[in-house]
Design an enzyme around this catalytic site. Structure first.
Site, PDB file in Angstrom:
ATOM      1  N   HIS A   1     -68.725 -24.484  85.301  1.00 40.63           N
ATOM      2  CA  HIS A   1     -68.089 -25.256  84.237  1.00 40.63           C
ATOM      3  C   HIS A   1     -68.325 -26.748  84.449  1.00 40.63           C
ATOM      4  CE1 HIS A   1     -65.102 -26.139  81.123  1.00 40.63           C
ATOM      5  NE2 HIS A   1     -64.672 -27.116  81.899  1.00 40.63           N
TER       6      HIS A   1
ATOM      7  N   ASP B   1     -53.058 -21.636  75.182  1.00 40.02           N
ATOM      8  CA  ASP B   1     -53.736 -22.920  75.395  1.00 40.02           C
ATOM      9  C   ASP B   1     -54.212 -23.506  74.070  1.00 40.02           C
ATOM     10  OD1 ASP B   1     -55.172 -25.068  76.918  1.00 40.02           O
ATOM     11  OD2 ASP B   1     -56.865 -24.135  75.906  1.00 40.02           O
TER      12      ASP B   1
ATOM     13  N   ARG C   1     -51.464 -31.314  72.102  1.00 39.01           N
ATOM     14  CA  ARG C   1     -51.804 -32.422  73.009  1.00 39.01           C
ATOM     15  C   ARG C   1     -52.616 -33.476  72.274  1.00 39.01           C
ATOM     16  NH1 ARG C   1     -54.885 -29.492  77.436  1.00 39.01           N
ATOM     17  NH2 ARG C   1     -55.347 -31.584  78.172  1.00 39.01           N
TER      18      ARG C   1
ATOM     19  N   SER D   1     -55.390 -25.942  81.223  1.00 35.43           N
ATOM     20  CA  SER D   1     -56.150 -25.613  80.025  1.00 35.43           C
ATOM     21  C   SER D   1     -57.540 -25.071  80.380  1.00 35.43           C
ATOM     22  CB  SER D   1     -56.268 -26.873  79.160  1.00 35.43           C
ATOM     23  OG  SER D   1     -57.159 -26.676  78.100  1.00 35.43           O
TER      24      SER D   1
ATOM     25  N   LYS E   1     -58.755 -20.571  80.654  1.00 33.64           N
ATOM     26  CA  LYS E   1     -59.898 -19.999  79.931  1.00 33.64           C
ATOM     27  C   LYS E   1     -60.982 -19.495  80.884  1.00 33.64           C
ATOM     28  CE  LYS E   1     -59.631 -23.759  77.527  1.00 33.64           C
ATOM     29  NZ  LYS E   1     -59.762 -24.907  76.634  1.00 33.64           N
TER      30      LYS E   1
END
Ligand code: URA
Ligand code: CA
Length: 420
Positions: A83, A162, A169, A184, A188
């Site tokens: 990621h 989320d 947010r 968050s 995921k």
């Protein structure tokens, strides 16, 4: 059942929330029993007072459990996930996954859309004609078995709590709270169920957090909370104070990945890719050195891996020749002689986003709009030298002006290291 009021009251008194309290916030977000007012107050309290490590872990696990979980490692075996916290000209995923797979380290990820100034891998891959990123669990396992890699797009079923919190947010100025970001992202990521996750945390003005201290906190928090949730993770801190590779674009970045895998790679990009591959491999007890990468690049195996993967996910035959650039070219040249002393990378990312995505509408991306970034921080330049070349559909002036303003010529500086 604790009421939203009681939980918010505890937060206001500075008390730490229990596991059950955190879970009831998330359950309330998922089932609608917490209103936007309650959730907005929770988010602001969390952003202002912070969340403890335990609170962040429980927030993450509760958001994870609000949706689908694929548990890939359970059925498939060792598989790594990767990621990036978001960057400009960041092709690392497009390159690292085929390299890992070619070296026998299975890798899978669910990618996202572009966000703000940063590019999304899903959008880039959709510049390949025919490619379908909608995967489910069984298709992902089938791709892993056949090719050792799979890339999909995050689905609505993953971490729905989320999704609701993220939207709020955005409206309450609580996006850049580190514990909220960690919960968050991780909720995921953990839904895929890889054996280990490697995070590329970007630092510099093109990263998610411009302050280097925040970047370090984010990196250590992502790794420690992921581990606390049961999935080992590691981080690479990499420089995003200028575009990472030679290109910013959708089709252009896929083209850059093919060139890189074909042996024509930018050295800074290689450093980041090598760090990511090495740490990803280590998470599943393997070793991957630069020479292992060089071997699968030289043999053509890594480039072919990307092509085979794309073909399996629907790419039209001959797609590698269909990655076109937009027809109107313009150049940005150096207004004086000197050194490239500063780059407003975020400004370049925003200007590019405006140029290829009018109104930031993700359904209207022009995949052929691109920017070639020819120089690097610290490099000497002569007056009139080409610094960047733009490829647009129509009038290039706005983009040209923004990119010119983002590239600052001045005194000599030390080039920033690619991996911090
Ligand atoms: N990306 C996410 O998915 N969540 C965040 O909070 C920030 C970046
Ligand atoms: Ca397409």
């Amino acid at each position: 059942m604790v009421t939203p009021y009681a939980i918010l009251n505890r937060m206001r008194q500075g008390r730490t929330l229990t596991r059950d309290e955190v879970w009831s916030v998330v359950a309330g977000a998922a089932d609608g029993s917490w209103t936007d007012v309650h959730l907005a107050a929770f988010l602001m309290a969390a952003a202002m007072r912070g969340l403890s490590g335990d609170e962040t872990r429980e927030l993450t696990l509760a958001m994870l459990e609000s949706g689908d979980q694929w548990d890939l490692a359970k059925d498939f075996g060792a598989v790594v996930d990767k990621h990036s916290t978001g960057g400009v000209g960041d092709t690392v995923s497009l390159i690292a996954l085929p390299l890992l797979a070619s070296c026998g380290v299975p890798a899978a990820k669910l990618t996202g859309r572009s966000l703000g100034h940063s590019g999304g891998t899903a959008d880039k891959l959709e510049s390949i004609p025919g490619v379908r990123l909608e995967l489910d669990r069984s298709k992902t396992i089938e791709l892993l078995e056949r090719f050792g890699m799979a890339i999909g797009i995050s689905t609505a079923g993953i971490a729905p709590a989320d999704r609701r919190l993220y939207g709020l947010r955005d409206r309450t100025s609580t996006v850049d709270s580190i514990p909220l970001v960690v919960g968050s992202i991780l909720s995921k990521k953990l839904a895929l169920g890889a054996s280990g996750i490697v995070f590329d945390v970007k630092t510099g003005n093109g990263g998610f957090f411009p302050d280097p201290e925040d970047t370090r906190t984010l990196a250590s928090s992502l790794a420690s909370i992921s581990a606390a949730c049961g999935t080992p993770a590691d981080c690479v801190l990499s420089d995003m104070s200028q575009p990472l590779g030679r290109w910013v674009g959708h089709a252009a970045e896929v083209g850059e990945a093919l060139d890189f895998l074909g042996g024509d790679g930018d050295p800074r990009l290689f450093e980041v890719v090598a760090a990511i591959c090495s740490r990803a491999a280590r998470l599943v007890g393997r070793e991957m050195r630069s020479r292992d990468l060089e071997a699968v690049i030289a043999s053509g195996a890594a480039r072919q891996k990307l092509i085979d993967w794309a073909d399996a996910q629907g790419a039209e035959p001959g797609w590698t020749d269909a990655l076109d650039l937009a027809p109107v070219e313009a150049v940005v040249t150096a207004s004086e002689s000197g050194y490239l002393a500063a780059v407003d990378c975020r400004r370049i990312g925003n200007a590019f986003a405006d140029a290829c995505r009018p109104d930031r509408d993700p359904t209207k991306i022009d995949h052929a709009v691109a920017l070639r970034y020819d120089v690097r921080l610290g490099q000497q330049v002569e007056r009139g030298q080409e610094l960047a070349r733009l490829y647009v559909r129509r009038d290039p002036e706005t983009l040209r002006r923004e990119v010119a303003a983002a590239l600052v010529i001045g005194e000599r500086i030390e080039p920033p290291p690619a991996v911090v």
